[in-house]
Design a protein around this motif. Sequence first.
Motif, PDB file in Angstrom:
ATOM      1  N   ALA A 189       5.049   5.327 -16.006  1.00 19.20           N
ATOM      2  CA  ALA A 189       5.336   3.995 -15.462  1.00 19.20           C
ATOM      3  C   ALA A 189       6.409   4.028 -14.387  1.00 19.20           C
ATOM      4  N   ASP A 190       6.164   3.263 -13.320  1.00 17.39           N
ATOM      5  CA  ASP A 190       7.162   3.018 -12.282  1.00 17.39           C
ATOM      6  C   ASP A 190       7.834   1.661 -12.492  1.00 17.39           C
ATOM      7  N   VAL A 191       7.088   0.747 -13.135  1.00 19.08           N
ATOM      8  CA  VAL A 191       7.598  -0.599 -13.412  1.00 19.08           C
ATOM      9  C   VAL A 191       7.317  -0.928 -14.876  1.00 19.08           C
ATOM     10  N   PHE A 192       8.360  -1.295 -15.594  1.00 21.49           N
ATOM     11  CA  PHE A 192       8.214  -1.726 -16.980  1.00 21.49           C
ATOM     12  C   PHE A 192       8.373  -3.246 -17.035  1.00 21.49           C
ATOM     13  N   VAL A 193       7.413  -3.922 -17.639  1.00 18.03           N
ATOM     14  CA  VAL A 193       7.485  -5.379 -17.805  1.00 18.03           C
ATOM     15  C   VAL A 193       7.594  -5.688 -19.292  1.00 18.03           C
ATOM     16  N   ILE A 194       8.711  -6.272 -19.710  1.00 17.84           N
ATOM     17  CA  ILE A 194       8.922  -6.658 -21.105  1.00 17.84           C
ATOM     18  C   ILE A 194       8.757  -8.163 -21.190  1.00 17.84           C
ATOM     19  N   ASN A 195       7.673  -8.598 -21.809  1.00 13.51           N
ATOM     20  CA  ASN A 195       7.412 -10.031 -22.003  1.00 13.51           C
ATOM     21  C   ASN A 195       7.996 -10.414 -23.355  1.00 13.51           C
ATOM     22  N   SER A 196       9.124 -11.097 -23.337  1.00 14.60           N
ATOM     23  CA  SER A 196       9.962 -11.247 -24.526  1.00 14.60           C
ATOM     24  C   SER A 196       9.615 -12.464 -25.370  1.00 14.60           C
ATOM     25  N   CYS A 197      10.037 -12.380 -26.631  1.00 17.71           N
ATOM     26  CA  CYS A 197       9.966 -13.483 -27.593  1.00 17.71           C
ATOM     27  C   CYS A 197      11.397 -13.855 -27.972  1.00 17.71           C
ATOM     28  N   THR A 198      11.610 -15.138 -28.288  1.00 18.09           N
ATOM     29  CA  THR A 198      12.957 -15.555 -28.676  1.00 18.09           C
ATOM     30  C   THR A 198      12.938 -16.454 -29.903  1.00 18.09           C
ATOM     31  N   VAL A 199      11.874 -16.366 -30.707  1.00 18.41           N
ATOM     32  CA  VAL A 199      11.742 -17.275 -31.839  1.00 18.41           C
ATOM     33  C   VAL A 199      12.840 -17.053 -32.873  1.00 18.41           C
ATOM     34  N   THR A 200      13.367 -15.840 -32.979  1.00 15.03           N
ATOM     35  CA  THR A 200      14.493 -15.546 -33.871  1.00 15.03           C
ATOM     36  C   THR A 200      15.496 -14.669 -33.140  1.00 15.03           C
ATOM     37  N   SER A 201      16.688 -14.554 -33.725  1.00  8.98           N
ATOM     38  CA  SER A 201      17.697 -13.646 -33.162  1.00  8.98           C
ATOM     39  C   SER A 201      17.213 -12.207 -33.189  1.00  8.98           C
ATOM     40  N   GLU A 202      16.420 -11.864 -34.211  1.00  8.47           N
ATOM     41  CA  GLU A 202      15.859 -10.516 -34.305  1.00  8.47           C
ATOM     42  C   GLU A 202      14.904 -10.255 -33.139  1.00  8.47           C
ATOM     43  N   SER A 203      14.164 -11.282 -32.733  1.00  6.87           N
ATOM     44  CA  SER A 203      13.279 -11.145 -31.573  1.00  6.87           C
ATOM     45  C   SER A 203      14.085 -10.825 -30.324  1.00  6.87           C
ATOM     46  N   ASP A 204      15.212 -11.510 -30.167  1.00  4.02           N
ATOM     47  CA  ASP A 204      16.088 -11.229 -29.029  1.00  4.02           C
ATOM     48  C   ASP A 204      16.559  -9.778 -29.045  1.00  4.02           C
ATOM     49  N   ARG A 205      16.956  -9.323 -30.224  1.00  2.78           N
ATOM     50  CA  ARG A 205      17.455  -7.949 -30.352  1.00  2.78           C
ATOM     51  C   ARG A 205      16.380  -6.950 -29.938  1.00  2.78           C
ATOM     52  N   LYS A 206      15.151  -7.181 -30.386  1.00  2.11           N
ATOM     53  CA  LYS A 206      14.061  -6.268 -30.052  1.00  2.11           C
ATOM     54  C   LYS A 206      13.796  -6.249 -28.552  1.00  2.11           C
ATOM     55  N   SER A 207      13.883  -7.420 -27.930  1.00  2.00           N
ATOM     56  CA  SER A 207      13.654  -7.490 -26.481  1.00  2.00           C
ATOM     57  C   SER A 207      14.728  -6.714 -25.732  1.00  2.00           C
ATOM     58  N   ARG A 208      15.983  -6.922 -26.098  1.00  2.00           N
ATOM     59  CA  ARG A 208      17.075  -6.192 -25.440  1.00  2.00           C
ATOM     60  C   ARG A 208      16.946  -4.691 -25.680  1.00  2.00           C
ATOM     61  N   GLN A 209      16.536  -4.334 -26.899  1.00  2.00           N
ATOM     62  CA  GLN A 209      16.368  -2.925 -27.248  1.00  2.00           C
ATOM     63  C   GLN A 209      15.305  -2.265 -26.364  1.00  2.00           C
ATOM     64  N   GLN A 210      14.197  -2.984 -26.108  1.00  2.00           N
ATOM     65  CA  GLN A 210      13.139  -2.414 -25.276  1.00  2.00           C
ATOM     66  C   GLN A 210      13.611  -2.221 -23.838  1.00  2.00           C
ATOM     67  N   VAL A 211      14.362  -3.182 -23.319  1.00  2.00           N
ATOM     68  CA  VAL A 211      14.893  -3.032 -21.959  1.00  2.00           C
ATOM     69  C   VAL A 211      15.731  -1.769 -21.866  1.00  2.00           C
ATOM     70  N   ARG A 212      16.626  -1.580 -22.822  1.00  2.00           N
ATOM     71  CA  ARG A 212      17.518  -0.412 -22.796  1.00  2.00           C
ATOM     72  C   ARG A 212      16.758   0.889 -23.020  1.00  2.00           C
ATOM     73  N   HIS A 213      15.726   0.817 -23.874  1.00  2.00           N
ATOM     74  CA  HIS A 213      14.899   2.006 -24.117  1.00  2.00           C
ATOM     75  C   HIS A 213      14.221   2.472 -22.834  1.00  2.00           C
ATOM     76  N   TYR A 214      13.627   1.549 -22.081  1.00  2.00           N
ATOM     77  CA  TYR A 214      12.923   1.938 -20.863  1.00  2.00           C
ATOM     78  C   TYR A 214      13.887   2.384 -19.769  1.00  2.00           C
ATOM     79  N   ARG A 215      15.089   1.787 -19.738  1.00  2.00           N
ATOM     80  CA  ARG A 215      16.067   2.242 -18.761  1.00  2.00           C
ATOM     81  C   ARG A 215      16.480   3.681 -19.047  1.00  2.00           C
TER      82      ARG A 215
END
Length: 429
Positions: A38-64
């Motif tokens: 991948a040259d571009v990573f697109v994370i389409n996030s969920c925010t229904v719970t705080s845990e969802s937020d954590r997972k989204s942030r985790q994926q951003v950092r993982h791909y970086r």
Amino acid sequence: MYFYFHTLGCKVNQYESQEMRELVRKNGYDITEDESKADVFVINSCTVTSESDRKSRQQVRHYRKLNPDAVIVLTGCLPQSFPDMTEKLTEADIVLGNKSNRLLIKSVDEFMKNGNRLILTSEHEENEPLVSSGISCFDDRTRADLKIEDGCDRHCTYCIIPKARGHVRFKSLEDIKAEVACLARNGYREIVLVGINLSAYGKETDYDLADAVFAVAENPDILRVRLSSLEPDHITDELISKLKSCKKLCPHFHISLQSGCDKILKLMNRHYTASEYQLLCESLRKHFPDCTITTDIMVGFAQETEEDFTETLKFAEKIGFEKIHVFPYSRRAGTPADKMDGHLEKKTKSERAHRLSLLGDKIRSDYLMNQKGKVLNILVESKSKDSFLFGYSENYTPVFFSGKAEVGDIVKVKIKDMKDSACIAEICK
């Protein structure tokens, strides 16, 4: 240039990721399922719970970390709801709200030219239309989800979604028909209607969800129409009667309950009582004798006592849901419930979730055992290397079977047994 998509959350997010995939292809770029390419990573996030937020942030950092030189795009409900939070997530080069998904290609091209970080979020407005480019396929899916509604005006006290998604809005019947025609031409035979508050489709107009169902069903190449999650207070006897007249509608209704205790329902700002919910289930089973009713139940909400929880247990058993999605209440910053008194310990919430799950598993097992001897029509969704097939019936019973059929076929099978939360069958000769 290769784009890689990672989607969290609901069917609406899945649909919107598909819209973005098609946008990528139309602009001459490629999509990969291999992270390393991948040259571009697109994370389409969920925010229904705080845990969802954590997972989204985790994926951003993982791909970086995985590819320091890649372009990282964070979009979806998290930046839409909490733009200040996501601005501080500097690992993301581009931040889009779900309102701005259509700017994906433009923003990536701009970033590639000048390297300047882009924050493109704006709040939903009260009278904004549903903006959708539509889809022509659903990658790697036998059934196609079709988003016909967005937004929610219910304002449950635990929920951030009205902020994330804005007010109720929906596609016209004409746009639905046009999108269905495209999906049908590409071989899809089952359409799943999805939305944030799907049962609010047509709100304050002279048409309703049943009209959307018929708009899909009138296409001769579509053999099944399925509804995703529904809210109970929009489902009237008149709507049920109209839905009954559509022969292509799959008789599976996933209707969120959240609690079987009136006290808790009121604290949640749900718009019905347990007895009203029960009457709805009785009406559905009267009009659709072979239907399945599944639900979501939240346990451990603020101020829920053991007696309140026992009411929910008894209610779930009385209704006899064919499947229950159980989840413990999670505090959500920015919601009224977060400021309530009487929040429960995590241990108590987990224990109650376990008890309700055990009940749900028993009801589910009894239901599947009762399918023995029945003949069902199955849409084949997957085929293993040893030619073992899997699919769902009209009422969403999962079935494994062997025989000669291909993915996408609809075949008639006879149920022989039950194993591991699914039925075992053989193709009828």
